[in-house]
Motif scaffolding. Structure first.
Motif, PDB file in Angstrom:
ATOM      1  N   PRO A  10      24.221 -13.008 -13.015  1.00  0.00           N
ATOM      2  CA  PRO A  10      25.613 -13.460 -13.147  1.00  0.00           C
ATOM      3  C   PRO A  10      26.434 -13.074 -11.921  1.00  0.00           C
ATOM      4  CG  PRO A  10      25.030 -11.884 -14.891  1.00  0.00           C
ATOM      5  CD  PRO A  10      23.839 -12.033 -13.997  1.00  0.00           C
ATOM      6  N   LEU A  11      27.400 -13.900 -11.586  1.00  0.00           N
ATOM      7  CA  LEU A  11      28.293 -13.605 -10.472  1.00  0.00           C
ATOM      8  C   LEU A  11      29.223 -12.457 -10.853  1.00  0.00           C
ATOM      9  CD1 LEU A  11      29.268 -17.211  -9.397  1.00  0.00           C
ATOM     10  CD2 LEU A  11      27.596 -15.696  -8.322  1.00  0.00           C
ATOM     11  N   ALA A  12      29.591 -11.668  -9.873  1.00  0.00           N
ATOM     12  CA  ALA A  12      30.521 -10.555 -10.096  1.00  0.00           C
ATOM     13  C   ALA A  12      31.910 -11.088 -10.438  1.00  0.00           C
ATOM     14  CB  ALA A  12      30.592  -9.676  -8.853  1.00  0.00           C
ATOM     15  N   ALA A  13      32.588 -10.398 -11.339  1.00  0.00           N
ATOM     16  CA  ALA A  13      33.950 -10.780 -11.721  1.00  0.00           C
ATOM     17  C   ALA A  13      34.991 -10.194 -10.761  1.00  0.00           C
ATOM     18  CB  ALA A  13      34.245 -10.312 -13.138  1.00  0.00           C
ATOM     19  N   TYR A  14      34.621  -9.145 -10.042  1.00  0.00           N
ATOM     20  CA  TYR A  14      35.538  -8.447  -9.134  1.00  0.00           C
ATOM     21  C   TYR A  14      34.965  -8.464  -7.732  1.00  0.00           C
ATOM     22  CZ  TYR A  14      37.612  -6.726 -13.425  1.00  0.00           C
ATOM     23  OH  TYR A  14      38.223  -6.653 -14.641  1.00  0.00           O
ATOM     24  N   PRO A  15      35.798  -8.431  -6.722  1.00  0.00           N
ATOM     25  CA  PRO A  15      37.247  -8.244  -6.738  1.00  0.00           C
ATOM     26  C   PRO A  15      37.979  -9.542  -7.038  1.00  0.00           C
ATOM     27  CG  PRO A  15      36.474  -8.323  -4.479  1.00  0.00           C
ATOM     28  CD  PRO A  15      35.254  -8.405  -5.363  1.00  0.00           C
ATOM     29  N   LEU A  16      39.172  -9.361  -7.572  1.00  0.00           N
ATOM     30  CA  LEU A  16      40.065 -10.474  -7.867  1.00  0.00           C
ATOM     31  C   LEU A  16      40.859 -10.831  -6.617  1.00  0.00           C
ATOM     32  CD1 LEU A  16      41.538  -9.071 -11.202  1.00  0.00           C
ATOM     33  CD2 LEU A  16      39.718 -10.770 -10.956  1.00  0.00           C
ATOM     34  N   PRO A  17      41.382 -12.053  -6.560  1.00  0.00           N
ATOM     35  CA  PRO A  17      42.292 -12.377  -5.452  1.00  0.00           C
ATOM     36  C   PRO A  17      43.509 -11.448  -5.501  1.00  0.00           C
ATOM     37  CG  PRO A  17      41.670 -14.357  -6.654  1.00  0.00           C
ATOM     38  CD  PRO A  17      41.159 -13.183  -7.447  1.00  0.00           C
ATOM     39  N   VAL A  18      44.033 -11.155  -4.360  1.00  0.00           N
ATOM     40  CA  VAL A  18      45.223 -10.300  -4.283  1.00  0.00           C
ATOM     41  C   VAL A  18      46.395 -11.061  -4.899  1.00  0.00           C
ATOM     42  CG1 VAL A  18      46.820  -9.119  -2.722  1.00  0.00           C
ATOM     43  CG2 VAL A  18      44.379  -9.177  -2.193  1.00  0.00           C
ATOM     44  N   PRO A  19      47.092 -10.456  -5.872  1.00  0.00           N
ATOM     45  CA  PRO A  19      48.219 -11.175  -6.486  1.00  0.00           C
ATOM     46  C   PRO A  19      49.373 -11.346  -5.508  1.00  0.00           C
ATOM     47  CG  PRO A  19      48.040  -8.938  -7.361  1.00  0.00           C
ATOM     48  CD  PRO A  19      46.872  -9.145  -6.451  1.00  0.00           C
ATOM     49  N   ALA A  20      50.151 -12.399  -5.719  1.00  0.00           N
ATOM     50  CA  ALA A  20      51.292 -12.676  -4.841  1.00  0.00           C
ATOM     51  C   ALA A  20      52.349 -11.583  -4.929  1.00  0.00           C
ATOM     52  CB  ALA A  20      51.902 -14.032  -5.187  1.00  0.00           C
ATOM     53  N   GLY A  21      52.556 -11.056  -6.121  1.00  0.00           N
ATOM     54  CA  GLY A  21      53.518  -9.974  -6.325  1.00  0.00           C
ATOM     55  C   GLY A  21      52.805  -8.801  -6.967  1.00  0.00           C
ATOM     56  N   ALA A  22      53.570  -7.902  -7.505  1.00  0.00           N
ATOM     57  CA  ALA A  22      52.993  -6.747  -8.190  1.00  0.00           C
ATOM     58  C   ALA A  22      52.268  -7.215  -9.449  1.00  0.00           C
ATOM     59  CB  ALA A  22      54.081  -5.749  -8.545  1.00  0.00           C
ATOM     60  N   ASP A  23      51.100  -6.660  -9.705  1.00  0.00           N
ATOM     61  CA  ASP A  23      50.337  -6.977 -10.907  1.00  0.00           C
ATOM     62  C   ASP A  23      50.822  -6.052 -12.020  1.00  0.00           C
ATOM     63  OD1 ASP A  23      48.472  -7.369 -12.941  1.00  0.00           O
ATOM     64  OD2 ASP A  23      46.782  -7.522 -11.564  1.00  0.00           O
ATOM     65  N   PRO A  24      51.425  -6.586 -13.078  1.00  0.00           N
ATOM     66  CA  PRO A  24      51.978  -5.738 -14.131  1.00  0.00           C
ATOM     67  C   PRO A  24      50.913  -4.955 -14.902  1.00  0.00           C
ATOM     68  CG  PRO A  24      52.069  -8.045 -14.783  1.00  0.00           C
ATOM     69  CD  PRO A  24      51.625  -8.007 -13.351  1.00  0.00           C
ATOM     70  N   ARG A  25      49.641  -5.310 -14.752  1.00  0.00           N
ATOM     71  CA  ARG A  25      48.557  -4.583 -15.427  1.00  0.00           C
ATOM     72  C   ARG A  25      48.180  -3.309 -14.674  1.00  0.00           C
ATOM     73  NH1 ARG A  25      44.436  -9.437 -15.191  1.00  0.00           N
ATOM     74  NH2 ARG A  25      45.287  -9.287 -13.088  1.00  0.00           N
ATOM     75  N   PHE A  26      48.492  -3.245 -13.374  1.00  0.00           N
ATOM     76  CA  PHE A  26      48.134  -2.106 -12.535  1.00  0.00           C
ATOM     77  C   PHE A  26      49.276  -1.094 -12.603  1.00  0.00           C
ATOM     78  CE2 PHE A  26      47.278   0.233  -8.636  1.00  0.00           C
ATOM     79  CZ  PHE A  26      45.905   0.316  -8.643  1.00  0.00           C
ATOM     80  N   THR A  27      49.202  -0.190 -13.584  1.00  0.00           N
ATOM     81  CA  THR A  27      50.309   0.727 -13.854  1.00  0.00           C
ATOM     82  C   THR A  27      49.838   2.174 -13.803  1.00  0.00           C
ATOM     83  OG1 THR A  27      49.848   0.763 -16.224  1.00  0.00           O
ATOM     84  CG2 THR A  27      51.341  -0.968 -15.429  1.00  0.00           C
ATOM     85  N   TYR A  28      50.802   3.076 -13.836  1.00  0.00           N
ATOM     86  CA  TYR A  28      50.464   4.493 -13.939  1.00  0.00           C
ATOM     87  C   TYR A  28      49.778   4.780 -15.275  1.00  0.00           C
ATOM     88  CZ  TYR A  28      53.162   5.286  -9.736  1.00  0.00           C
ATOM     89  OH  TYR A  28      53.624   5.246  -8.454  1.00  0.00           O
ATOM     90  N   GLY A  29      50.127   4.005 -16.301  1.00  0.00           N
ATOM     91  CA  GLY A  29      49.464   4.152 -17.592  1.00  0.00           C
ATOM     92  C   GLY A  29      47.973   3.853 -17.502  1.00  0.00           C
ATOM     93  N   LEU A  30      47.618   2.831 -16.721  1.00  0.00           N
ATOM     94  CA  LEU A  30      46.204   2.514 -16.509  1.00  0.00           C
ATOM     95  C   LEU A  30      45.497   3.672 -15.819  1.00  0.00           C
ATOM     96  CD1 LEU A  30      43.792   0.536 -16.496  1.00  0.00           C
ATOM     97  CD2 LEU A  30      44.704  -0.375 -14.336  1.00  0.00           C
ATOM     98  N   LEU A  31      46.121   4.220 -14.787  1.00  0.00           N
ATOM     99  CA  LEU A  31      45.530   5.366 -14.088  1.00  0.00           C
ATOM    100  C   LEU A  31      45.379   6.558 -15.020  1.00  0.00           C
ATOM    101  CD1 LEU A  31      47.439   5.174 -10.694  1.00  0.00           C
ATOM    102  CD2 LEU A  31      45.088   4.496 -11.157  1.00  0.00           C
TER     103      LEU A  31
END
Length: 69
Positions: A10-31
């Motif tokens: 199967p092809l890799a799912a990552y890396p994703l394209p760089v989002p145009a703005g801030a990605d709301p999923r990439f948060t301090y909560g995720l870290l």
């Protein structure tokens, strides 16, 4: 019978394209969630610059570098 569809890697799912703005999923909560799961699995608690290093490593994993994008 040789089915090439099931034999293909199967092809890799990552890396994703760089989002145009801030990605709301990439948060301090995720870290924090990642740090807590790591600690529950026996890794040391993050301290000092570990937080910035984790953020950088996760960013590199999730998103294509700007040179590639």
């Amino acid at each position: 019978m040789n089915n090439t569809d099931t034999d293909a890697t199967p092809l890799a799912a990552y890396p994703l394209p760089v989002p145009a703005g801030a990605d709301p999923r990439f948060t301090y909560g995720l870290l924090l969630d990642i740090a807590e799961v790591s600690q529950r699995n026996g890794f040391p608690r993050l301290a000092g610059t570990d937080w910035a290093d984790l953020m950088t490593a996760l960013n590199h994993f999730l998103y294509q570098s700007k040179e590639i994008a």
